[in-house]
Design a protein around this motif. Sequence first.
Motif, PDB file in Angstrom:
ATOM      1  N   MET A  51       0.835  -1.207   0.000  1.00 21.20           N
ATOM      2  CA  MET A  51       0.000   0.000   0.000  1.00 21.20           C
ATOM      3  C   MET A  51       0.867   1.254   0.000  1.00 21.20           C
ATOM      4  SD  MET A  51      -3.139   0.592  -0.085  1.00 21.20           S
ATOM      5  CE  MET A  51      -4.295   1.918   0.065  1.00 21.20           C
ATOM      6  N   ILE A  52       1.912   1.250   0.877  1.00 20.92           N
ATOM      7  CA  ILE A  52       2.815   2.409   0.956  1.00 20.92           C
ATOM      8  C   ILE A  52       3.472   2.612  -0.412  1.00 20.92           C
ATOM      9  CG2 ILE A  52       4.901   3.342   2.039  1.00 20.92           C
ATOM     10  CD1 ILE A  52       2.622   3.247   3.965  1.00 20.92           C
ATOM     11  N   GLU A  53       3.892   1.482  -0.986  1.00 15.91           N
ATOM     12  CA  GLU A  53       4.572   1.575  -2.277  1.00 15.91           C
ATOM     13  C   GLU A  53       3.624   2.108  -3.351  1.00 15.91           C
ATOM     14  OE1 GLU A  53       7.296  -1.191  -5.176  1.00 15.91           O
ATOM     15  OE2 GLU A  53       6.659  -1.970  -3.239  1.00 15.91           O
ATOM     16  N   PHE A  54       2.371   1.634  -3.274  1.00 17.92           N
ATOM     17  CA  PHE A  54       1.361   2.078  -4.236  1.00 17.92           C
ATOM     18  C   PHE A  54       1.181   3.592  -4.148  1.00 17.92           C
ATOM     19  CE2 PHE A  54      -3.078   3.105  -5.199  1.00 17.92           C
ATOM     20  CZ  PHE A  54      -3.171   2.595  -6.481  1.00 17.92           C
ATOM     21  N   LEU A  55       1.070   4.077  -2.904  1.00 11.24           N
ATOM     22  CA  LEU A  55       0.892   5.518  -2.728  1.00 11.24           C
ATOM     23  C   LEU A  55       2.147   6.271  -3.146  1.00 11.24           C
ATOM     24  CD1 LEU A  55      -1.071   5.896   0.621  1.00 11.24           C
ATOM     25  CD2 LEU A  55      -1.839   6.400  -1.686  1.00 11.24           C
ATOM     26  N   HIS A  56       3.312   5.648  -2.879  1.00 10.36           N
ATOM     27  CA  HIS A  56       4.572   6.279  -3.251  1.00 10.36           C
ATOM     28  C   HIS A  56       4.660   6.444  -4.772  1.00 10.36           C
ATOM     29  CE1 HIS A  56       8.704   7.508  -2.682  1.00 10.36           C
ATOM     30  NE2 HIS A  56       9.051   6.704  -3.665  1.00 10.36           N
ATOM     31  N   THR A  57       4.227   5.388  -5.477  1.00  9.70           N
ATOM     32  CA  THR A  57       4.312   5.423  -6.937  1.00  9.70           C
ATOM     33  C   THR A  57       3.273   6.357  -7.541  1.00  9.70           C
ATOM     34  OG1 THR A  57       4.825   3.084  -6.711  1.00  9.70           O
ATOM     35  CG2 THR A  57       4.572   3.924  -8.950  1.00  9.70           C
ATOM     36  N   TYR A  58       2.018   6.251  -7.012  1.00  9.74           N
ATOM     37  CA  TYR A  58       0.919   6.934  -7.698  1.00  9.74           C
ATOM     38  C   TYR A  58       0.331   8.107  -6.928  1.00  9.74           C
ATOM     39  CZ  TYR A  58       1.069   2.907 -10.761  1.00  9.74           C
ATOM     40  OH  TYR A  58       1.471   1.947 -11.651  1.00  9.74           O
ATOM     41  N   GLY A  59       0.880   8.368  -5.741  1.00  7.44           N
ATOM     42  CA  GLY A  59       0.322   9.451  -4.914  1.00  7.44           C
ATOM     43  C   GLY A  59       0.247  10.763  -5.668  1.00  7.44           C
ATOM     44  N   MET A  60       1.344  11.097  -6.358  1.00  9.09           N
ATOM     45  CA  MET A  60       1.375  12.378  -7.061  1.00  9.09           C
ATOM     46  C   MET A  60       0.385  12.403  -8.221  1.00  9.09           C
ATOM     47  SD  MET A  60       3.106  14.322  -5.392  1.00  9.09           S
ATOM     48  CE  MET A  60       3.566  15.810  -6.248  1.00  9.09           C
ATOM     49  N   LEU A  61       0.237  11.247  -8.884  1.00  9.43           N
ATOM     50  CA  LEU A  61      -0.717  11.175  -9.993  1.00  9.43           C
ATOM     51  C   LEU A  61      -2.138  11.430  -9.473  1.00  9.43           C
ATOM     52  CD1 LEU A  61      -0.856  10.699 -13.015  1.00  9.43           C
ATOM     53  CD2 LEU A  61      -1.077   8.264 -12.597  1.00  9.43           C
ATOM     54  N   PHE A  62      -2.415  10.911  -8.274  1.00  9.13           N
ATOM     55  CA  PHE A  62      -3.723  11.155  -7.659  1.00  9.13           C
ATOM     56  C   PHE A  62      -3.890  12.613  -7.280  1.00  9.13           C
ATOM     57  CE2 PHE A  62      -4.743   6.632  -6.508  1.00  9.13           C
ATOM     58  CZ  PHE A  62      -5.994   6.655  -7.079  1.00  9.13           C
ATOM     59  N   LEU A  63      -2.807  13.211  -6.768  1.00  9.78           N
ATOM     60  CA  LEU A  63      -2.933  14.565  -6.225  1.00  9.78           C
ATOM     61  C   LEU A  63      -2.937  15.635  -7.313  1.00  9.78           C
ATOM     62  CD1 LEU A  63      -0.778  14.426  -2.986  1.00  9.78           C
ATOM     63  CD2 LEU A  63      -3.250  14.606  -3.181  1.00  9.78           C
ATOM     64  N   VAL A  64      -1.974  15.575  -8.235  1.00 11.39           N
ATOM     65  CA  VAL A  64      -1.874  16.663  -9.219  1.00 11.39           C
ATOM     66  C   VAL A  64      -1.862  16.168 -10.664  1.00 11.39           C
ATOM     67  CG1 VAL A  64      -0.737  18.318  -7.695  1.00 11.39           C
ATOM     68  CG2 VAL A  64       0.647  16.682  -8.964  1.00 11.39           C
ATOM     69  N   GLY A  65      -2.121  14.886 -10.899  1.00 11.35           N
ATOM     70  CA  GLY A  65      -2.118  14.371 -12.269  1.00 11.35           C
ATOM     71  C   GLY A  65      -0.707  14.324 -12.816  1.00 11.35           C
ATOM     72  N   SER A  66      -0.539  14.622 -14.096  1.00 17.65           N
ATOM     73  CA  SER A  66       0.790  14.528 -14.708  1.00 17.65           C
ATOM     74  C   SER A  66       1.586  15.825 -14.568  1.00 17.65           C
ATOM     75  CB  SER A  66       0.656  14.144 -16.179  1.00 17.65           C
ATOM     76  OG  SER A  66      -0.327  14.946 -16.793  1.00 17.65           O
ATOM     77  N   TRP A  67       1.044  16.810 -13.856  1.00 15.73           N
ATOM     78  CA  TRP A  67       1.758  18.047 -13.589  1.00 15.73           C
ATOM     79  C   TRP A  67       3.061  17.751 -12.838  1.00 15.73           C
ATOM     80  CZ3 TRP A  67       3.060  21.064  -9.268  1.00 15.73           C
ATOM     81  CH2 TRP A  67       3.368  22.423  -9.535  1.00 15.73           C
ATOM     82  N   PRO A  68       4.230  18.383 -13.041  1.00 15.58           N
ATOM     83  CA  PRO A  68       4.463  19.555 -13.886  1.00 15.58           C
ATOM     84  C   PRO A  68       4.842  19.224 -15.326  1.00 15.58           C
ATOM     85  CG  PRO A  68       6.365  19.174 -12.478  1.00 15.58           C
ATOM     86  CD  PRO A  68       5.398  18.069 -12.216  1.00 15.58           C
ATOM     87  N   ASN A  69       4.814  17.924 -15.693  1.00 17.57           N
ATOM     88  CA  ASN A  69       5.183  17.583 -17.073  1.00 17.57           C
ATOM     89  C   ASN A  69       3.997  17.650 -18.030  1.00 17.57           C
ATOM     90  OD1 ASN A  69       7.797  16.925 -16.095  1.00 17.57           O
ATOM     91  ND2 ASN A  69       6.967  14.965 -15.385  1.00 17.57           N
ATOM     92  N   GLY A  70       2.821  17.893 -17.493  1.00 15.57           N
ATOM     93  CA  GLY A  70       1.650  17.949 -18.357  1.00 15.57           C
ATOM     94  C   GLY A  70       0.609  18.831 -17.688  1.00 15.57           C
ATOM     95  N   PRO A  71      -0.618  18.801 -18.166  1.00 12.03           N
ATOM     96  CA  PRO A  71      -1.661  19.619 -17.554  1.00 12.03           C
ATOM     97  C   PRO A  71      -1.929  19.169 -16.118  1.00 12.03           C
ATOM     98  CG  PRO A  71      -2.598  18.091 -19.132  1.00 12.03           C
ATOM     99  CD  PRO A  71      -1.111  18.015 -19.294  1.00 12.03           C
TER     100      PRO A  71
END
Lengths: 231, 225
Positions: free
Chosen positions: A1-21
């Motif tokens: 679970m920790i690893e999952f959040l580590h990998t995808y936490g940012m995608l959940f929070l801000v999407g592909s930003w700052p490399n995309g919208p």
Amino acid sequence: MIEFLHTYGMLFLVGSWPNGPIGGFAGTLILAALGLAGAFPAALVIGVARTSGNAPLKWLSSAWVHTFRSIPLIMIVFWAYFLLPVMIGFEVPPFSTALAAIIVYESAFLAEIVRAGIQSVPAGQVEAARAVGLGYFQTLWSVQLPQALSNMIPSLVNQFVSTIKATSIVYIIGVQEAAFSAQQINSIELTGALRTYLVLALFYFLLCALLSRLARRLELHLQNKRLGLAI
Amino acid sequence: MLSDPEVVGMLTTGITVTLRLFAGALAGGFLLAMVLTGINLIPSRLVRAVVALYVEYHRNVPTVVQILVWYFGMPEILPEAIRVWINQGNTEFSFALIALSLNVSAYYYEDIRSGIRAIPATQVEAARSIGLGAVQALIYVVLPQAVRYAVPPIINRSIILFKDTSLAMVIGVTDLTYQTKRIENATFQTFQIFMISTLIYLCMALLISALGSHLARKYPASFKS
């Protein structure tokens, strides 16, 4: 679970930003906030028209409110999707399409909040304002609306929660927000869909539960103020 | 457009599926809400906490996410037998129905609860003092009054439920919205078909709300005579 959040936490929070919208929950919040802010001026006019004595205005505003409260948001999104480009003559990005649909949809709900707010101001206030010589619009602007607006604050917070929840549908036209992120993760991971969607649900849960609690506290505060209790 | 039997067929399927989903979730949600009301009478902190969590989850998570959790996530942990049983029928429809029923049950439960709470305790005391038993007091005194408080919010929630059935299209349930998209893809008569479906949604929702205001007029909450 920790690893999952580590990998995808940012995608959940801000999407592909700052490399995309910007997307994810930031996208959801931006969409909901802009939606409400955009709907508010329209709602103010519609809500005031609902309480006015002018029959055609009253009829029109009621028709607007009843119509857009009775149609699913997804339908309004599809309308915006094909009607907007025809109306303004060029392609509209998904975010703006969704925003336009949400503004129209929320204006109907906010108008009812405005109406309730105005009607919650005691009639004596209006009579007193008219008696000291204020006109209709002066009374509205400097007596009714200031009081109505402060009465409306808890409902507005609740409506913000509703809007956050309602925006989750717009991922189907490709708007980058929280549910869209979950779908992206799902197509990368291929397995463990339950975990992905439960994390998504958890994010929404925390956000909305917190805001609802805030609305309840504001409501209580307002009740005490009305009763003249010390807080 | 409506002279094409194929289009009419697809539209009819859509309306039927939407109505079935609505009626099913309404009935299922109401039954679940009753069960929750009963369960919450158990004087145990754990039970109450679980009920509160259930209600909070369904109220604070978007309906569409709840549908996605059920359709994509739940098959991972559902027992084999139940999964096979659901897959025998219309999988998408079943999961949408489950998700919508659970979702609306949390709201119905809150409406029923606040209806009961709106009845002053003195009503029960008065009923008991003239010799009614606890169950009799509930049936003859509390519930008839509570229902009158609970019906308007329940109707409002049912209108929202009716609109929420359109969310089932995201997992491919052939409801009215889904069929509208399909007809649009087949005929390219975008404006006409969206106008027709929007009007159908509008009329149905207004019908439910008209029924609601009729009931509210017929059975007003306050007993002023």
